[in-house]
Design a protein around this motif. Sequence first.
Motif, PDB file in Angstrom:
ATOM      1  N   GLY A  18      44.025  61.073  53.990  1.00 36.44           N
ATOM      2  CA  GLY A  18      43.826  60.192  52.855  1.00 36.44           C
ATOM      3  C   GLY A  18      42.390  59.770  52.661  1.00 36.44           C
ATOM      4  N   VAL A  19      42.071  59.467  51.416  1.00 35.61           N
ATOM      5  CA  VAL A  19      40.768  58.911  51.072  1.00 35.61           C
ATOM      6  C   VAL A  19      40.963  57.458  50.658  1.00 35.61           C
ATOM      7  CG1 VAL A  19      38.765  59.043  49.545  1.00 35.61           C
ATOM      8  CG2 VAL A  19      39.877  61.140  50.332  1.00 35.61           C
ATOM      9  N   ALA A  20      40.184  56.570  51.259  1.00 36.44           N
ATOM     10  CA  ALA A  20      40.213  55.157  50.891  1.00 36.44           C
ATOM     11  C   ALA A  20      39.071  54.882  49.915  1.00 36.44           C
ATOM     12  CB  ALA A  20      40.061  54.280  52.133  1.00 36.44           C
ATOM     13  N   TYR A  21      39.439  54.357  48.740  1.00 35.81           N
ATOM     14  CA  TYR A  21      38.470  54.064  47.676  1.00 35.81           C
ATOM     15  C   TYR A  21      38.274  52.557  47.544  1.00 35.81           C
ATOM     16  CZ  TYR A  21      39.072  58.858  45.894  1.00 35.81           C
ATOM     17  OH  TYR A  21      39.105  60.219  45.741  1.00 35.81           O
ATOM     18  N   ARG A  22      37.095  52.160  47.113  1.00 42.59           N
ATOM     19  CA  ARG A  22      36.842  50.768  46.762  1.00 42.59           C
ATOM     20  C   ARG A  22      36.862  50.632  45.239  1.00 42.59           C
ATOM     21  NH1 ARG A  22      31.784  48.415  49.418  1.00 42.59           N
ATOM     22  NH2 ARG A  22      30.719  49.933  48.113  1.00 42.59           N
ATOM     23  N   ALA A  23      37.724  49.738  44.742  1.00 42.21           N
ATOM     24  CA  ALA A  23      37.843  49.516  43.306  1.00 42.21           C
ATOM     25  C   ALA A  23      36.753  48.570  42.837  1.00 42.21           C
ATOM     26  CB  ALA A  23      39.219  48.948  42.980  1.00 42.21           C
ATOM     27  N   GLU A  25      51.565  50.453  41.355  1.00 42.49           N
ATOM     28  CA  GLU A  25      51.969  49.483  42.369  1.00 42.49           C
ATOM     29  C   GLU A  25      51.462  48.067  42.109  1.00 42.49           C
ATOM     30  OE1 GLU A  25      50.874  51.045  46.189  1.00 42.49           O
ATOM     31  OE2 GLU A  25      52.513  52.504  46.170  1.00 42.49           O
ATOM     32  N   THR A  26      50.464  47.935  41.229  1.00 37.43           N
ATOM     33  CA  THR A  26      49.908  46.598  40.989  1.00 37.43           C
ATOM     34  C   THR A  26      49.747  46.251  39.516  1.00 37.43           C
ATOM     35  OG1 THR A  26      47.580  47.267  40.948  1.00 37.43           O
ATOM     36  CG2 THR A  26      48.569  46.856  43.117  1.00 37.43           C
ATOM     37  N   GLY A  27      49.784  47.243  38.633  1.00 40.80           N
ATOM     38  CA  GLY A  27      49.496  47.001  37.229  1.00 40.80           C
ATOM     39  C   GLY A  27      48.017  46.872  36.923  1.00 40.80           C
ATOM     40  N   LEU A  28      47.152  47.059  37.918  1.00 43.97           N
ATOM     41  CA  LEU A  28      45.709  46.879  37.747  1.00 43.97           C
ATOM     42  C   LEU A  28      45.023  48.207  37.426  1.00 43.97           C
ATOM     43  CD1 LEU A  28      45.044  44.534  40.810  1.00 43.97           C
ATOM     44  CD2 LEU A  28      45.421  43.851  38.418  1.00 43.97           C
ATOM     45  N   GLU A  29      43.883  48.097  36.761  1.00 41.09           N
ATOM     46  CA  GLU A  29      43.033  49.245  36.463  1.00 41.09           C
ATOM     47  C   GLU A  29      41.648  48.971  37.034  1.00 41.09           C
ATOM     48  OE1 GLU A  29      43.977  51.970  34.887  1.00 41.09           O
ATOM     49  OE2 GLU A  29      45.879  51.390  33.933  1.00 41.09           O
ATOM     50  N   ALA A  30      40.957  50.039  37.411  1.00 40.77           N
ATOM     51  CA  ALA A  30      39.594  49.905  37.953  1.00 40.77           C
ATOM     52  C   ALA A  30      38.615  50.649  37.058  1.00 40.77           C
ATOM     53  CB  ALA A  30      39.525  50.443  39.367  1.00 40.77           C
ATOM     54  N   ALA A  31      37.486  50.004  36.755  1.00 35.32           N
ATOM     55  CA  ALA A  31      36.458  50.676  35.968  1.00 35.32           C
ATOM     56  C   ALA A  31      35.891  51.870  36.730  1.00 35.32           C
ATOM     57  CB  ALA A  31      35.347  49.693  35.601  1.00 35.32           C
ATOM     58  N   SER A  32      35.782  51.746  38.042  1.00 30.11           N
ATOM     59  CA  SER A  32      35.301  52.853  38.870  1.00 30.11           C
ATOM     60  C   SER A  32      35.900  52.752  40.257  1.00 30.11           C
ATOM     61  CB  SER A  32      33.768  52.856  38.954  1.00 30.11           C
ATOM     62  OG  SER A  32      33.303  51.688  39.608  1.00 30.11           O
ATOM     63  N   LEU A  33      35.963  53.888  40.920  1.00 30.38           N
ATOM     64  CA  LEU A  33      36.459  53.962  42.294  1.00 30.38           C
ATOM     65  C   LEU A  33      35.418  54.678  43.134  1.00 30.38           C
ATOM     66  CD1 LEU A  33      40.184  54.999  41.696  1.00 30.38           C
ATOM     67  CD2 LEU A  33      39.388  52.797  42.552  1.00 30.38           C
ATOM     68  N   GLU A  34      35.011  54.043  44.217  1.00 28.84           N
ATOM     69  CA  GLU A  34      34.014  54.617  45.119  1.00 28.84           C
ATOM     70  C   GLU A  34      34.700  55.105  46.387  1.00 28.84           C
ATOM     71  OE1 GLU A  34      30.053  53.306  47.690  1.00 28.84           O
ATOM     72  OE2 GLU A  34      31.212  51.803  46.604  1.00 28.84           O
ATOM     73  N   PRO A  35      34.613  56.406  46.704  1.00 26.93           N
ATOM     74  CA  PRO A  35      35.222  56.891  47.945  1.00 26.93           C
ATOM     75  C   PRO A  35      34.434  56.408  49.155  1.00 26.93           C
ATOM     76  CG  PRO A  35      34.000  58.659  46.887  1.00 26.93           C
ATOM     77  CD  PRO A  35      33.932  57.487  45.953  1.00 26.93           C
ATOM     78  N   LEU A  36      35.134  55.811  50.105  1.00 24.36           N
ATOM     79  CA  LEU A  36      34.460  55.251  51.285  1.00 24.36           C
ATOM     80  C   LEU A  36      34.778  55.990  52.571  1.00 24.36           C
ATOM     81  CD1 LEU A  36      34.775  51.380  50.794  1.00 24.36           C
ATOM     82  CD2 LEU A  36      32.894  52.883  50.136  1.00 24.36           C
ATOM     83  N   HIS A  37      36.050  56.387  52.748  1.00 20.01           N
ATOM     84  CA  HIS A  37      36.461  56.946  54.036  1.00 20.01           C
ATOM     85  C   HIS A  37      37.449  58.088  53.828  1.00 20.01           C
ATOM     86  CE1 HIS A  37      34.732  53.299  55.719  1.00 20.01           C
ATOM     87  NE2 HIS A  37      35.590  52.563  55.034  1.00 20.01           N
ATOM     88  N   LEU A  38      37.289  59.138  54.634  1.00 19.96           N
ATOM     89  CA  LEU A  38      38.311  60.166  54.780  1.00 19.96           C
ATOM     90  C   LEU A  38      39.026  59.900  56.092  1.00 19.96           C
ATOM     91  CD1 LEU A  38      39.749  62.835  54.070  1.00 19.96           C
ATOM     92  CD2 LEU A  38      37.875  64.032  55.243  1.00 19.96           C
ATOM     93  N   LEU A  39      40.315  59.646  56.028  1.00 22.36           N
ATOM     94  CA  LEU A  39      41.110  59.340  57.213  1.00 22.36           C
ATOM     95  C   LEU A  39      42.019  60.529  57.494  1.00 22.36           C
ATOM     96  CD1 LEU A  39      42.034  55.620  56.471  1.00 22.36           C
ATOM     97  CD2 LEU A  39      40.051  56.533  57.661  1.00 22.36           C
TER      98      LEU A  39
END
Length: 312
Positions: free
Chosen positions: A254-259, A222-236
């Motif tokens: 869903g799980v919301a991650y911080r890139a 959806e963005t063409g971006l890559e993340a070195a790491s993803l931190e799970p923050l919230h289970l919704l």
Amino acid sequence: MAAGLLIENERGEVLLQRRGDDGLWGLPGGAVESGEDFLAAARRELREETGLECPDLTWLGLHDGLVSGPDLYGRYPHGDEIYIVDVLFYGTLPARALEHACPDDSGETLELGWFAHDSLPTISGSINVVCLNILRRRAGLPPLALPPRPPRRPDPGYWADLARLLDGRPWFVPGASVYVEDDLGRLLLLRDAESGQWTLPGGKLEPGEGLEACARRELREETGLEAASLEPLHLLAGPEFRYRDGAGVWDSVGVAYRAQGVRGELRLPAGEVTEARYVRAAELDGLDLLGPYTRRAVALWREAQAGAASTV
């Protein structure tokens, strides 16, 4: 979606049930029913499969308490194949509790027993192995070997086919979304082409895909971006995330991650996303956000921003 139970006694032994379908041993647990929260499902499954109540059941959290991916594969004796997203709860009971165990008459449980982690019986399938390995890691023991499983087969039409099969009955849709921030601390939002509303990068889980893998794939697509790491923050999850649309009636989980360590150039997929924008928390009130999941996820991000600002 399933709720699983990791229950130990005062000797550190784990509670297992001998299953009625294959005669092997596994953890108590089972499918979550529509409109049911995960803790209620865990308590119900424990009661049905053992006749016991465990007052201190606690969710293990986003790192140990939510498991998904190709290793969560199962095949029933009649041939049905599944991939589970399992929400895990931990609790303790005294060893003598089994004296009062009384499983229901469904035939799911043939026998119950306490087992030391270094002296386990034959375990039923990879789902139970993955979950038991969480306890073994905590006890400093090596993981159990996973049984063979078939390679994951992507199925782009899976969710549409399932909606047709269920014909209006509610169902769960697991997925993931991603918080992407720029150097100014602004949040990336995308304008959905179909609705014209704003949402986070994210989407539905594919069969056999892990939640983090889903977040990475959706971010890239959806963005063409890559993340070195993803931190799970919230289970919704919960009844407030029920949708009714052309796909039927479904509950988003869903799980919301911080890139972190985001790299690449922003590229939007034609026909799916019409615009991307980095926004400050103060600018969110003027945006039309897509659905209850996006609204809640963005509200949680905004609360975190306000909390961080108050500590400066």
